[in-house]
Write a protein that holds these residues in place. Structure first.
Motif, PDB file in Angstrom:
ATOM      1  N   LEU A  37      26.788  -0.267  45.174  1.00 35.44           N
ATOM      2  CA  LEU A  37      26.591   0.701  46.246  1.00 35.44           C
ATOM      3  C   LEU A  37      26.867   0.074  47.605  1.00 35.44           C
ATOM      4  CD1 LEU A  37      25.731   3.503  47.210  1.00 35.44           C
ATOM      5  CD2 LEU A  37      23.348   2.737  47.062  1.00 35.44           C
ATOM      6  N   ASP A  38      26.434  -1.165  47.791  1.00 34.50           N
ATOM      7  CA  ASP A  38      26.724  -1.871  49.046  1.00 34.50           C
ATOM      8  C   ASP A  38      28.226  -2.009  49.265  1.00 34.50           C
ATOM      9  OD1 ASP A  38      24.052  -2.149  49.664  1.00 34.50           O
ATOM     10  OD2 ASP A  38      23.886  -4.188  48.876  1.00 34.50           O
ATOM     11  N   THR A  39      28.961  -2.295  48.190  1.00 37.15           N
ATOM     12  CA  THR A  39      30.415  -2.419  48.299  1.00 37.15           C
ATOM     13  C   THR A  39      31.050  -1.086  48.653  1.00 37.15           C
ATOM     14  OG1 THR A  39      30.401  -4.212  46.654  1.00 37.15           O
ATOM     15  CG2 THR A  39      32.508  -3.150  47.115  1.00 37.15           C
ATOM     16  N   LEU A  40      30.573  -0.005  48.049  1.00 36.90           N
ATOM     17  CA  LEU A  40      31.085   1.327  48.391  1.00 36.90           C
ATOM     18  C   LEU A  40      30.835   1.648  49.860  1.00 36.90           C
ATOM     19  CD1 LEU A  40      29.916   3.379  45.258  1.00 36.90           C
ATOM     20  CD2 LEU A  40      32.207   2.500  45.733  1.00 36.90           C
ATOM     21  N   ARG A  41      29.643   1.326  50.332  1.00 35.71           N
ATOM     22  CA  ARG A  41      29.319   1.576  51.742  1.00 35.71           C
ATOM     23  C   ARG A  41      30.205   0.761  52.666  1.00 35.71           C
ATOM     24  NH1 ARG A  41      22.913   0.850  50.508  1.00 35.71           N
ATOM     25  NH2 ARG A  41      22.348   3.037  50.140  1.00 35.71           N
ATOM     26  N   ARG A  42      30.433  -0.484  52.310  1.00 36.12           N
ATOM     27  CA  ARG A  42      31.281  -1.356  53.140  1.00 36.12           C
ATOM     28  C   ARG A  42      32.704  -0.810  53.209  1.00 36.12           C
ATOM     29  NH1 ARG A  42      33.017  -7.522  51.572  1.00 36.12           N
ATOM     30  NH2 ARG A  42      34.304  -7.942  53.401  1.00 36.12           N
ATOM     31  N   ALA A  43      33.231  -0.387  52.059  1.00 43.01           N
ATOM     32  CA  ALA A  43      34.585   0.171  52.040  1.00 43.01           C
ATOM     33  C   ALA A  43      34.661   1.437  52.883  1.00 43.01           C
ATOM     34  CB  ALA A  43      34.997   0.462  50.597  1.00 43.01           C
ATOM     35  N   TRP A  44      33.633   2.257  52.798  1.00 48.05           N
ATOM     36  CA  TRP A  44      33.590   3.494  53.584  1.00 48.05           C
ATOM     37  C   TRP A  44      33.537   3.180  55.082  1.00 48.05           C
ATOM     38  CZ3 TRP A  44      34.173   8.627  52.909  1.00 48.05           C
ATOM     39  CH2 TRP A  44      33.696   9.464  53.913  1.00 48.05           C
TER      40      TRP A  44
END
Length: 239
Positions: A204-211
């Protein structure tokens, strides 16, 4: 945003990793109200196994990794326990059987071409780990495809003609170019690679960072003459 996950059908970390990714994506969508396209890709790891028979997981661990006895028991039961704690039950690993998955990956590629990527991968993980069903032979895969709603005759032709062999090979080659040395391997938004079955919070942290990187905040300047406001202060213009 697109998320791709490369996996092996009989890899227990891949089944668990796919589940963890699903949970991370669901939470991200609740936060951002946006659609994420999740695509499964093939990363076969069992091409060296004979195509005409299966073997027990214990024998496979010994043959491929030199893991035997108590080591095999501890490592596989740990994965089973992790899966159960995260809502996957039953999740059969140690008492399952493995075999050559090349045809299974071609089946998944065929399902992808007719719009069943996620459904087919979910179904094959559920059949293999949840029900300990064989997913290696032609008839096994035709039955699974029919359950999904795929045309049995067309699926048979695609598999017997090996139409999707090159597609599977291309997916493996692309993952390796991206730095993948095994499975699962996840690529977020074409930029962030994640190796291994990371926990949902980490994904989830990676998804947020990409976003955040693809959607930078739009910041308006201060009102004319403003120096300090109720919740921020700006540096002097000549600082």
């Amino acid at each position: 945003m697109r998320v791709e996950i490369w996996a092996e059908v009989t890899c227990p970390w891949c089944g668990l990793g796919s589940h963890r990714l699903d949970r991370a994506v669901q939470q991200f969508q609740l936060e951002h109200g946006t659609e994420i396209e999740v695509l499964h890709r093939s990363f076969p790891l069992s091409s060296a196994f004979p195509a005409d028979r299966t073997i027990g997981v214990r024998e496979a661990l010994l043959r491929q990794h030199g893991v035997s006895g108590a080591q095999a028991e501890v490592s596989t039961r740990r994965i089973e326990a992790l899966a159960e704690a995260e809502g996957l039950s039953p999740y059969r690993v140690l008492d399952n059987r493995v075999g050559n998955t090349d045809l299974a990956h071609e089946f998944l590629a065929h399902a992808t071409t007719v719009g069943y990527n996620r459904a087919a991968w979910d179904a094959i993980f559920r059949a293999y780990f949840g029900q300990a069903r064989p997913v290696f032979g032609l008839d096994d895969l035709l039955d699974l495809g029919e359950e999904l709603g795929l045309d049995r005759a067309e699926t048979r032709r695609a598999l017997t003609e090996r139409r999707h062999r090159q597609q599977v090979q291309d997916e493996v080659a692309r993952a390796q170019r991206l730095g993948a040395a095994g499975a699962p391997f996840i690529l977020v938004d074409g930029k962030f690679g994640v190796a291994g079955a990371h926990k949902s919070d980490s994904l989830l942290d990676t998804l947020r960072r990409a976003w955040d990187e693809s959607h930078p905040a739009s910041v308006e300047g201060p009102a004319e003459g403003a120096v300090c406001g109720p919740d921020c202060c700006a540096l002097p213009a000549n600082h």
